[in-house]
Design a protein around this motif. Structure first.
Motif, PDB file in Angstrom:
ATOM      1  N   THR A   1      19.404 -12.973  -5.133  1.00  0.00           N
ATOM      2  CA  THR A   1      20.413 -13.704  -4.366  1.00  0.00           C
ATOM      3  C   THR A   1      19.977 -15.126  -4.048  1.00  0.00           C
ATOM      4  OG1 THR A   1      19.493 -12.991  -2.235  1.00  0.00           O
ATOM      5  CG2 THR A   1      21.165 -11.563  -3.262  1.00  0.00           C
ATOM      6  N   GLY A   2      18.678 -15.378  -4.073  1.00  0.00           N
ATOM      7  CA  GLY A   2      18.163 -16.667  -3.651  1.00  0.00           C
ATOM      8  C   GLY A   2      17.814 -16.707  -2.177  1.00  0.00           C
ATOM      9  N   THR A   3      18.070 -15.636  -1.456  1.00  0.00           N
ATOM     10  CA  THR A   3      17.698 -15.528  -0.042  1.00  0.00           C
ATOM     11  C   THR A   3      16.459 -14.643   0.053  1.00  0.00           C
ATOM     12  OG1 THR A   3      19.999 -15.770   0.659  1.00  0.00           O
ATOM     13  CG2 THR A   3      18.469 -14.811   2.247  1.00  0.00           C
ATOM     14  N   VAL A   4      15.349 -15.232   0.444  1.00  0.00           N
ATOM     15  CA  VAL A   4      14.077 -14.504   0.416  1.00  0.00           C
ATOM     16  C   VAL A   4      14.051 -13.395   1.473  1.00  0.00           C
ATOM     17  CG1 VAL A   4      11.570 -14.716   0.674  1.00  0.00           C
ATOM     18  CG2 VAL A   4      12.860 -16.502  -0.532  1.00  0.00           C
ATOM     19  N   LEU A   5      14.379 -13.733   2.701  1.00  0.00           N
ATOM     20  CA  LEU A   5      14.397 -12.736   3.782  1.00  0.00           C
ATOM     21  C   LEU A   5      15.839 -12.270   3.979  1.00  0.00           C
ATOM     22  CD1 LEU A   5      12.016 -14.541   6.308  1.00  0.00           C
ATOM     23  CD2 LEU A   5      11.441 -12.669   4.751  1.00  0.00           C
ATOM     24  N   HIS A   6      16.327 -11.491   3.039  1.00  0.00           N
ATOM     25  CA  HIS A   6      17.728 -11.053   3.056  1.00  0.00           C
ATOM     26  C   HIS A   6      17.858  -9.835   3.964  1.00  0.00           C
ATOM     27  CE1 HIS A   6      21.715 -10.018   1.751  1.00  0.00           C
ATOM     28  NE2 HIS A   6      21.739 -10.967   0.830  1.00  0.00           N
ATOM     29  N   THR A   7      18.608  -9.981   5.050  1.00  0.00           N
ATOM     30  CA  THR A   7      18.743  -8.895   6.028  1.00  0.00           C
ATOM     31  C   THR A   7      19.261  -7.614   5.385  1.00  0.00           C
ATOM     32  OG1 THR A   7      19.080 -10.423   7.860  1.00  0.00           O
ATOM     33  CG2 THR A   7      19.893  -8.180   8.155  1.00  0.00           C
ATOM     34  N   ASN A   8      20.265  -7.738   4.507  1.00  0.00           N
ATOM     35  CA  ASN A   8      20.858  -6.546   3.902  1.00  0.00           C
ATOM     36  C   ASN A   8      19.968  -5.913   2.845  1.00  0.00           C
ATOM     37  OD1 ASN A   8      23.041  -7.144   5.492  1.00  0.00           O
ATOM     38  ND2 ASN A   8      24.251  -8.035   3.868  1.00  0.00           N
ATOM     39  N   LEU A   9      18.957  -6.638   2.405  1.00  0.00           N
ATOM     40  CA  LEU A   9      18.041  -6.125   1.383  1.00  0.00           C
ATOM     41  C   LEU A   9      16.640  -5.889   1.944  1.00  0.00           C
ATOM     42  CD1 LEU A   9      19.162  -8.303  -1.681  1.00  0.00           C
ATOM     43  CD2 LEU A   9      20.007  -6.056  -0.947  1.00  0.00           C
ATOM     44  N   GLY A  10      16.534  -5.739   3.272  1.00  0.00           N
ATOM     45  CA  GLY A  10      15.273  -5.293   3.863  1.00  0.00           C
ATOM     46  C   GLY A  10      14.377  -6.354   4.430  1.00  0.00           C
ATOM     47  N   ARG A  11      14.819  -7.613   4.421  1.00  0.00           N
ATOM     48  CA  ARG A  11      14.002  -8.709   4.940  1.00  0.00           C
ATOM     49  C   ARG A  11      12.638  -8.780   4.248  1.00  0.00           C
ATOM     50  NH1 ARG A  11      15.536  -8.871  11.431  1.00  0.00           N
ATOM     51  NH2 ARG A  11      17.688  -9.570  11.123  1.00  0.00           N
ATOM     52  N   ALA A  12      11.559  -8.929   5.012  1.00  0.00           N
ATOM     53  CA  ALA A  12      10.253  -9.226   4.410  1.00  0.00           C
ATOM     54  C   ALA A  12       9.715  -8.066   3.579  1.00  0.00           C
ATOM     55  CB  ALA A  12       9.245  -9.573   5.502  1.00  0.00           C
ATOM     56  N   GLN A  13       9.221  -8.403   2.382  1.00  0.00           N
ATOM     57  CA  GLN A  13       8.450  -7.441   1.603  1.00  0.00           C
ATOM     58  C   GLN A  13       7.029  -7.429   2.168  1.00  0.00           C
ATOM     59  OE1 GLN A  13      10.658  -9.177  -2.313  1.00  0.00           O
ATOM     60  NE2 GLN A  13       8.704  -8.178  -2.680  1.00  0.00           N
ATOM     61  N   LEU A  14       6.441  -6.252   2.263  1.00  0.00           N
ATOM     62  CA  LEU A  14       5.138  -6.143   2.907  1.00  0.00           C
ATOM     63  C   LEU A  14       3.995  -6.417   1.939  1.00  0.00           C
ATOM     64  CD1 LEU A  14       5.514  -3.057   5.266  1.00  0.00           C
ATOM     65  CD2 LEU A  14       6.013  -5.458   5.699  1.00  0.00           C
ATOM     66  N   ALA A  15       2.900  -6.905   2.503  1.00  0.00           N
ATOM     67  CA  ALA A  15       1.680  -7.100   1.736  1.00  0.00           C
ATOM     68  C   ALA A  15       1.118  -5.747   1.318  1.00  0.00           C
ATOM     69  CB  ALA A  15       0.659  -7.861   2.579  1.00  0.00           C
ATOM     70  N   GLU A  16       0.370  -5.733   0.215  1.00  0.00           N
ATOM     71  CA  GLU A  16      -0.232  -4.481  -0.253  1.00  0.00           C
ATOM     72  C   GLU A  16      -1.133  -3.874   0.811  1.00  0.00           C
ATOM     73  OE1 GLU A  16       0.403  -2.711  -2.992  1.00  0.00           O
ATOM     74  OE2 GLU A  16       1.996  -4.178  -3.371  1.00  0.00           O
ATOM     75  N   ALA A  17      -1.861  -4.719   1.536  1.00  0.00           N
ATOM     76  CA  ALA A  17      -2.739  -4.204   2.592  1.00  0.00           C
ATOM     77  C   ALA A  17      -1.939  -3.514   3.685  1.00  0.00           C
ATOM     78  CB  ALA A  17      -3.570  -5.344   3.181  1.00  0.00           C
ATOM     79  N   ALA A  18      -0.757  -4.054   4.006  1.00  0.00           N
ATOM     80  CA  ALA A  18       0.104  -3.450   5.025  1.00  0.00           C
ATOM     81  C   ALA A  18       0.660  -2.123   4.536  1.00  0.00           C
ATOM     82  CB  ALA A  18       1.241  -4.408   5.373  1.00  0.00           C
ATOM     83  N   ILE A  19       1.031  -2.063   3.264  1.00  0.00           N
ATOM     84  CA  ILE A  19       1.538  -0.816   2.683  1.00  0.00           C
ATOM     85  C   ILE A  19       0.461   0.254   2.706  1.00  0.00           C
ATOM     86  CG2 ILE A  19       2.393   0.240   0.561  1.00  0.00           C
ATOM     87  CD1 ILE A  19       3.600  -2.567  -0.094  1.00  0.00           C
ATOM     88  N   ASP A  20      -0.746  -0.117   2.323  1.00  0.00           N
ATOM     89  CA  ASP A  20      -1.855   0.838   2.295  1.00  0.00           C
ATOM     90  C   ASP A  20      -2.187   1.347   3.691  1.00  0.00           C
ATOM     91  OD1 ASP A  20      -2.032   0.517  -0.418  1.00  0.00           O
ATOM     92  OD2 ASP A  20      -3.720  -0.885  -0.355  1.00  0.00           O
ATOM     93  N   HIS A  21      -2.168   0.436   4.678  1.00  0.00           N
ATOM     94  CA  HIS A  21      -2.535   0.836   6.043  1.00  0.00           C
ATOM     95  C   HIS A  21      -1.463   1.731   6.657  1.00  0.00           C
ATOM     96  CE1 HIS A  21      -5.316   0.635   9.258  1.00  0.00           C
ATOM     97  NE2 HIS A  21      -4.623  -0.178  10.047  1.00  0.00           N
ATOM     98  N   ALA A  22      -0.196   1.422   6.372  1.00  0.00           N
ATOM     99  CA  ALA A  22       0.888   2.281   6.855  1.00  0.00           C
ATOM    100  C   ALA A  22       0.813   3.650   6.191  1.00  0.00           C
ATOM    101  CB  ALA A  22       2.242   1.625   6.584  1.00  0.00           C
ATOM    102  N   ALA A  23       0.473   3.671   4.894  1.00  0.00           N
ATOM    103  CA  ALA A  23       0.344   4.943   4.181  1.00  0.00           C
ATOM    104  C   ALA A  23      -0.778   5.790   4.764  1.00  0.00           C
ATOM    105  CB  ALA A  23       0.104   4.691   2.694  1.00  0.00           C
ATOM    106  N   MET A  24      -1.883   5.145   5.143  1.00  0.00           N
ATOM    107  CA  MET A  24      -2.975   5.879   5.784  1.00  0.00           C
ATOM    108  C   MET A  24      -2.485   6.533   7.072  1.00  0.00           C
ATOM    109  SD  MET A  24      -5.161   5.911   8.567  1.00  0.00           S
ATOM    110  CE  MET A  24      -5.017   4.234   9.220  1.00  0.00           C
ATOM    111  N   ALA A  25      -1.719   5.775   7.858  1.00  0.00           N
ATOM    112  CA  ALA A  25      -1.215   6.311   9.127  1.00  0.00           C
ATOM    113  C   ALA A  25      -0.274   7.482   8.904  1.00  0.00           C
ATOM    114  CB  ALA A  25      -0.509   5.203   9.910  1.00  0.00           C
TER     115      ALA A  25
END
Length: 454
Positions: free
Chosen positions: A75-99
């Motif tokens: 769409t050209g909108t990086v932080l698109h509200t309807n498409l989930g806003r921010a994509q997470l960093a790999e480190a954030a994904i890994d840490h959430a997965a650990m939790a």
């Protein structure tokens, strides 16, 4: 076949028997019954047993399919509200997965062996990055504003400039949040001009706080006047009142240093005398959905004691993702590598243009002779209410129909793109469908599924 088979006969067909082993007997039986019931009530000719088995298999697979799907955000909108806003960093994904996967010390003090406070997981980092004395976290920024107002100003008055009474996405309005917090709104100034004397004149015995709201999703230009943070802070403190600011996007860094348009920085607000600042976790911070509250220690303590705090608290997954995201800010020179938000916002224009030039011929070949496919310069946006009038130079694959009826043709093409295994979401503008390449990083995956458009 003239008569519908029994459920037992239908589920014993090879394809359904295999699905029962994968998804369970009960789910497949339910799917078979649903298919048979549709035919029983439809009054149409009964399909063959093989066809019924295929329909039941499709029904079973549909019942296990997820509704939350990955998409290509073009769409050209990086932080698109309807498409989930921010994509997470790999480190954030890994840490959430650990939790999610393991037991973790969420509210357990490893040093003493006693009960802990989940806020301590991120409070120190938030304070370090903002200069605040204390901090807490809730599930989004609207919740943060609601909690702050309820805790610090319930049943009393809060003074806000009329020009800052904004509406954010989904028709969610600041005055509505204030009413929900049982706070009386006192509007001062006019839509385009508010003076320090307006705040002074509005303060009375029932005043609980002064408040500013960063109008991130619109701008008034021309004959305007706003009161600076330091001025509002001085007025509030002279009357013994707290000064609250809702920043919305709430950047932790100076975006100008990255070649991006300026946006208020949380640390600067605290330094200017704001007592409590609220901001989002999934906008310019680049993390998960959350509402961060930072400020004076005594006020944060009062906020944390309010009953709404427990109702609005975040999960261990959110805290894990947020902690890892905040840790990325300790390596500021690597932010554009480690945080997808800043990697995408600062992606070189030449790199995007080259990607568009590679994709355009592939898109053209997939669509055929009925379409003109070219590369065109476009403007990307930050999104989610941040810097609404600022654009960042980008390039898009531009798709225009060769014949008449362009509106219907573009709508039909948009439907086809959304029906791909990984749906493609672009935008229609100027009689063309634009696929902005700024956020396309999976070039191989996108290219491979274009074959399905032929």
């Amino acid at each position: 076949m003239n008569r519908l088979p029994s459920v037992d006969l239908l589920i014993r067909q090879p394809g359904l028997a295999a699905l029962a082993g994968e998804h369970g007997h009960n789910l497949v039986v339910g799917a078979a019954r649903a298919v048979l019931e549709r035919h029983r009530s439809g009054g149409e000719a009964v399909p063959s047993l093989d066809m019924l088995a295929e329909q039941a298999a499709a029904e079973a697979r549909g019942r296990t399919a997820t509704a939350l799907q990955r998409v290509y955000n073009l769409t050209g909108t990086v932080l698109h509200t309807n498409l989930g806003r921010a994509q997470l960093a790999e480190a954030a994904i890994d840490h959430a997965a650990m939790a999610m996967r393991e037991a973790c010390a969420l509210e357990f003090d490893l040093a003493t062996g006693g009960r802990g406070d989940r806020d301590t997981i991120v409070e120190g980092l938030i304070c370090e990055l903002t200069g605040a004395e204390a901090a807490t976290v809730v599930n989004n920024n609207a919740a943060a504003v609601l909690l702050v107002l309820a805790a610090l100003a319930g049943r009393r008055e809060v003074v806000v400039s009329r020009g800052e009474l904004v509406e954010i996405g989904g028709a969610f309005r600041v005055p509505d949040v204030m009413r929900a917090a049982n706070v009386k709104l006192v509007e001062v100034g006019t839509t385009n001009r508010t003076h320090a004397r307006d705040f002074e004149a509005a303060i009375g015995p029932k005043t609980a706080a002064l408040m500013k709201v960063h109008a991130s999703n619109y701008r008034i230009e021309g004959f305007t006047k706003a009161v600076a943070q330091s001025e509002v802070a001085a007025i509030a403190h002279a009357h013994g009142l707290p000064f609250i600011e809702d920043l919305g996007a709430g950047s932790l860094i100076d975006l100008v240093a990255l070649g991006l348009p300026a946006e208020p920085v949380v640390r600067d607000c605290i330094a200017a005398g704001v007592d409590v600042v609220t901001f989002s976790g999934d906008k310019l911070l680049g993390g998960p959905q959350a509402g961060l509250i930072a400020g004076r220690k005594d006020l944060i303590a009062k906020i944390k004691k309010h009953p709404l705090k427990r109702a609005l608290r975040v999960s261990k997954m959110t805290l894990g993702a947020l902690e890892a995201t905040l840790l990325a800010y300790r390596k500021p020179d690597l932010l554009t590598r480690d945080l997808p938000t800043y990697r995408l916002l600062t992606r070189p224009e030449g790199e995007i243009a080259a990607l568009a030039e590679r994709m355009a011929p592939l898109v053209g070949a997939a669509l055929g002779t009925g379409w003109h496919v070219t590369v065109t310069p476009v403007g990307s946006q930050v999104g989610s209410g941040s810097l609404p009038e600022e654009v960042i130079a980008s390039h898009a694959v531009c798709i225009a129909p060769a014949g008449k009826g362009s509106g219907k043709a573009l709508a039909a093409l948009a439907d086809r793109l959304r029906a791909l295994p990984v749906p493609v979401i672009g935008r229609v503008a100027g009689g063309s469908l634009l696929l902005d390449m700024r956020c396309l990083e999976d070039e191989a995956g996108f290219s491979a599924q274009l074959e399905l458009l032929k």
